[in-house]
Design an enzyme around this catalytic site. Sequence first.
Site, short mmCIF file in Angstrom:
data_model
loop_
_atom_site.label_atom_id
_atom_site.label_comp_id
_atom_site.label_asym_id
_atom_site.label_seq_id
_atom_site.Cartn_x
_atom_site.Cartn_y
_atom_site.Cartn_z
N CYS A 1 -35.13 -9.63 26.41
CA CYS A 1 -35.23 -8.67 27.12
C CYS A 1 -36.82 -8.15 27.01
CB CYS A 1 -34.43 -7.49 27.15
SG CYS A 1 -34.71 -6.57 25.71
N ASP B 1 0.93 -1.08 0.15
CA ASP B 1 0.13 0.04 0.05
C ASP B 1 0.89 1.32 -0.01
OD1 ASP B 1 -1.95 -1.38 0.00
OD2 ASP B 1 -2.54 -1.49 2.13
N CYS C 1 -30.25 -4.23 26.33
CA CYS C 1 -30.69 -5.57 26.29
C CYS C 1 -29.51 -6.31 26.53
CB CYS C 1 -31.08 -5.93 25.02
SG CYS C 1 -31.17 -7.52 24.34
N GLU D 1 -11.86 -18.19 -14.58
CA GLU D 1 -12.84 -18.12 -13.56
C GLU D 1 -12.40 -16.79 -12.58
OE1 GLU D 1 -14.70 -20.30 -14.72
OE2 GLU D 1 -16.23 -20.18 -12.84
N SER E 1 -19.71 -23.40 -23.22
CA SER E 1 -19.80 -23.79 -21.79
C SER E 1 -19.56 -25.36 -22.10
CB SER E 1 -21.22 -23.45 -21.22
OG SER E 1 -22.11 -23.93 -22.13
N LYS F 1 -13.18 -27.50 -10.66
CA LYS F 1 -13.77 -26.59 -11.22
C LYS F 1 -14.13 -25.70 -10.19
CE LYS F 1 -18.17 -26.26 -13.75
NZ LYS F 1 -18.77 -25.19 -12.83
N LYS G 1 -19.59 -32.80 -12.04
CA LYS G 1 -20.19 -32.20 -10.83
C LYS G 1 -20.42 -33.02 -9.61
CE LYS G 1 -21.72 -27.63 -11.63
NZ LYS G 1 -22.67 -27.00 -11.97
ZN LIG Z 1 -33.24 -7.39 23.58
#
Ligand SMILES: [Zn+2]
Length: 715
Positions: A435, A44, A467, A194, A89, A134, A338
């Site tokens: 609560c 960075d 709460c 991909e 495909s 895949k 698959k």
């Molecule tokens: Zn609550």
Amino acid sequence: MSPSNRSSPSDPAARIHDLRELLHRANRAYYTDADPIMPDAEFDRLLAELADLEAAHPELADPNSPTQRVGGEPIEGFETRAHTVPMLSIDNTFDEPDLRAWHARLVKAVGGDGSLFEAQESGGAGPVLLADAKIDGVAVSLRYEGGKLVQALTRGDGAAGDDISANVRAIRAVPLTLDSKGGPTPEVLEVRGEIFMPLAEFERINAERDEAELEAFMNPRNATAGTLKQLDPRVVAQRRLGFVAHGRGEVSGAHAAGFAGSHSAFLKALKGLGVPVSPALAHSPDIDEIVRAIEGFASARHARPYATDGVVVRVDDWALQNQLGVRSKSPRWAIAYKYPAERKTTVLREVQHQVGKTGKITPRAVMEPVILAGTKVSHATLHNYGQIRKKDIRIGDTIEVEKAGEIIPYVVGVVAAKRPKGAEAIVPPAECPICAGPVEIDPPEGDPAQGGDPEQETTRRCVNPECPAQMREKLIWFAGRKQMDIDGLGEKTIDLIRAGGIPLDAFADVYALARHRDALLGLERMGETSVENLLRGIEASKARPLARVLGSLGIRHIGSSNAKLLARRFRTLDDLLAASEEDLTAIEGFGPVRAHTLHEYLQSEAGRHTFGLLAGAGLAMPNPDYREVGATIDSPFAGKKIVLTGTLEHFERTALAEVLESLGAKVSGSVSKNTDLVIAGEKAGSKLAKAAELGVEVWDEARLIAALPAEHRPG
Ligand SMILES: [Zn+2]
């Protein structure tokens, strides 16, 4: 001297060139070779230096500079463009007999041509096949001309796809320029592959979305598709998408001939050019070996850092591929095996209403246990009450559950035919189940004519700030490894302490536990050792930096990344508390909504009270993340390559590395002739010896402490 400092600042053109090359190399090392050469912070910093230089020298601009990944302006929409070579495909199969039948057809189709077979050196079994994982992502076609990325298209209908170039350029895993050292690049090279979201990134983004109160992505593929459809490439740049190549489009012009031959040779050549490729699972003419690889990968795939849903098997040789040809939409020479969908039916026994740390109430299914993706599950998410109404899910129903992208099991729907008599409707809690506090619903319920459709409900929230359910979740979060990292204060211990009547209803109560030592020792399962360990962990957490503290409090929209942005901008907690809403809005990446909510909290009585108690408890909140705008780092560590070794008495090594990096040092793991300084604690071993051998300067801990700015010295 480190490689980043080779060129002199007086020659901006050379420095720009060096930085671009270095940053490209860093991306390649990270994404293609999986062998990073620099920490993220260093990346960075160099990127920021490059951006500054480019801004000062617009004549040296280059659309393929690494800075251009993040600088893209929002776009209006996506234009559709034709694929030069159709993007096919691949046919799917779900069982082994089908796979073997496909193979038998292959052998028959090419078997008549003995010459081709001999060329395969296959021993007569059939053509050489290549199997690879895949990945469950989004297919894309990248076009390089003269080694530079010029276009990225989605598959679309196979003939034409959307031009998502601006977004793909923001993905660091995709090289903008091919590495010419890897050999000559074809004039035109289309790489297909991909784009995917690693599982860790998927979880990070969903946590962030949860923080921002946005609906979670269902699975990594949805998250990837959603990211690529963003109109703002800067959002894409923030999400660390991956890429792997798995095919080719047009390959033409000079040097194209070197890229013909086979799929495996093509992938090898791509890797040489710096393009990430998926390693082969099997490469063999033997279909039995391919089947074994598929069986072996069925369980191994769960350990990969990304989601996979099968194995692609293809004929390796391109001449054979051409001979086999294509059907209307898919090639005959490839098939995708698959793994069966991880979906099962079971019975819904009960629905629990869980209250999260922001008060969000989430319905959770308790089911008859069922094995999903290799693990026994008895809980699944029902997402929200709108979904329950839409799918008409009732207690006692037979439900279908699925593991979405291998991660969270969720309830897909009900098998209506199997509904028993007396199946009970699920009643969304009208008040907080813990609560009994008031509940807010988003979007509001009401007359459908007024737009209050109950099926549209996305969020139901307990708005009672006191709460206890929220507080429990907040404490678990607060003590967690990525927040205050309090050793010994896990979920079970928190419950144990609260159940034992020891006050633990606010963050500051954590720091008062030392006063309840005897009561802690009186708790079941809390011996001397665990109490000591807990109190030590609590004491150590008092030194956590401001960013960690801010990110630990469960403030709406403020998790670790936003907390870091705040710490970067405000030197102290007091500076932050004094900030106006405008100051907060001005923080890059913050926006008016977040700024408003945060400002409201910081100025609220509850917020002031919490911060007052924490400061009173002795939290130092040092801030190594703070950056003065435009300031250069003036420290004895700036620009130095430092190695830490041995055991340090006053510092935890990772934390010290962060401090030194904030002071401009580069901390690395091994001593070389480029190392400027070694900081050695007790029991330093081979690294110290190496430093002596190379004549590198060595400091002990006392010398380090003396050189550190006061705010970083141990307390
Ligand atoms: Zn609550």
